[in-house]
Design an enzyme around this catalytic site. Structure first.
Site, mmCIF file in Angstrom:
data_model
loop_
_atom_site.group_PDB
_atom_site.id
_atom_site.type_symbol
_atom_site.label_atom_id
_atom_site.label_comp_id
_atom_site.label_asym_id
_atom_site.label_seq_id
_atom_site.Cartn_x
_atom_site.Cartn_y
_atom_site.Cartn_z
ATOM 1 C CG LEU A 92 25.712 92.118 44.418
ATOM 2 C CD1 LEU A 92 24.249 91.658 44.475
ATOM 3 C CD2 LEU A 92 25.873 93.433 45.174
ATOM 4 C CG ASP A 93 31.095 90.636 49.309
ATOM 5 O OD1 ASP A 93 31.876 90.852 48.366
ATOM 6 O OD2 ASP A 93 31.172 91.201 50.417
ATOM 7 C CG HIS A 94 29.221 83.101 48.303
ATOM 8 N ND1 HIS A 94 28.651 82.616 49.457
ATOM 9 C CD2 HIS A 94 29.129 82.099 47.390
ATOM 10 C CE1 HIS A 94 28.227 81.381 49.259
ATOM 11 N NE2 HIS A 94 28.515 81.032 48.020
#
Length: 235
Positions: free
Chosen positions: A65-67
């Site tokens: 997952l993106d930051h």
């Protein structure tokens, strides 16, 4: 976000599902970094998965997952399980369901099937590849589908699913449709306290079997605060 905010949503002898808060990276940002999802998972499963291979690729994460994205992420205990679940992800058998908050009206449903590559000059950005357009590196196939679940006054809530899993895939594809995420100024979205994207559920089949599993991670209040509709639909 703190690593102690990561929560277990499922744990058995082969795989686990965890809830990642927004603001925590999936992997280390630099050599020696221990403040990331992979490190938090290792601590959470240490007792149940004693003897786990510490050298698993990507710390055993089946998908990242993106930051700035919160929600559910799947991690494997061993290499065989990791390979099996990554193959499910590649084939679209492992399904990832997201809530996305976008500005303005939205179509009832839509599909964008377009490859994604790194921006030729901006290392922070990705882009949809058009014929002959400059890019950096190879393009990767990516498919994003959405259904509009609720409409507010100035925002819409989309249920989004992806096949592919490129960096920033949902953000890039929705921006290409003219519906950037709230809280995503990198791709043209209006500023907000956080990114309007949450991985609300994952569906997969038990490795080596046919039993279907669904694990959910309800969206946090800070995600719902971006949506001005009257109803919060169930996952």
């Amino acid at each position: 976000a703190r690593v102690d905010a990561v929560r277990l949503r499922h744990l058995d002898d082969r795989w686990a599902a965890v809830s990642k808060p927004a603001g925590l990276g999936s992997g280390p940002a630099f050599w020696g970094d221990a403040l990331h999802l992979g490190a938090a998972v290792a601590r959470l499963v240490n007792d149940a998965w004693s003897g786990r291979d510490a050298a698993l690729p990507d710390a055993g994460l089946v998908h990242r997952l993106d930051h700035a994205t919160s929600g559910i992420s799947v991690v494997a205990r061993d290499r065989d399980t990791l390979a099996a679940l990554v193959e499910q992800r590649r084939r679209g058998v492992l399904r990832r369901i997201y809530w996305a908050v976008v500005a303005g009206p939205a179509d009832d449903h839509g599909v964008i099937d377009a490859p994604i590559a790194h921006h030729p000059t901006d290392p922070a950005r990705m882009l949809v590849v058009e014929s002959g357009a400059p890019r950096r590196g190879a393009a990767r196939a990516a498919r994003t589908t959405f259904v509009c679940r609720e409409r507010g006054r100035d925002t819409a809530l989309l249920e989004v699913q992806i096949v592919g899993g490129c960096r920033h895939q949902i953000r890039v594809h929705l921006a290409a449709l003219g519906r950037p995420l709230v809280g995503d100024p990198l791709y043209g979205g209006r500023p907000a306290p956080r990114l309007g994207l949450h991985a609300v559920a994952v569906e997969l089949r038990e490795p080596g079997g046919r039993v279907a599993r669904r694990v959910e991670d309800p969206a946090p209040d800070e995600l719902w605060s971006l949506f001005d509709g009257a109803r919060r639909p169930p996952a």
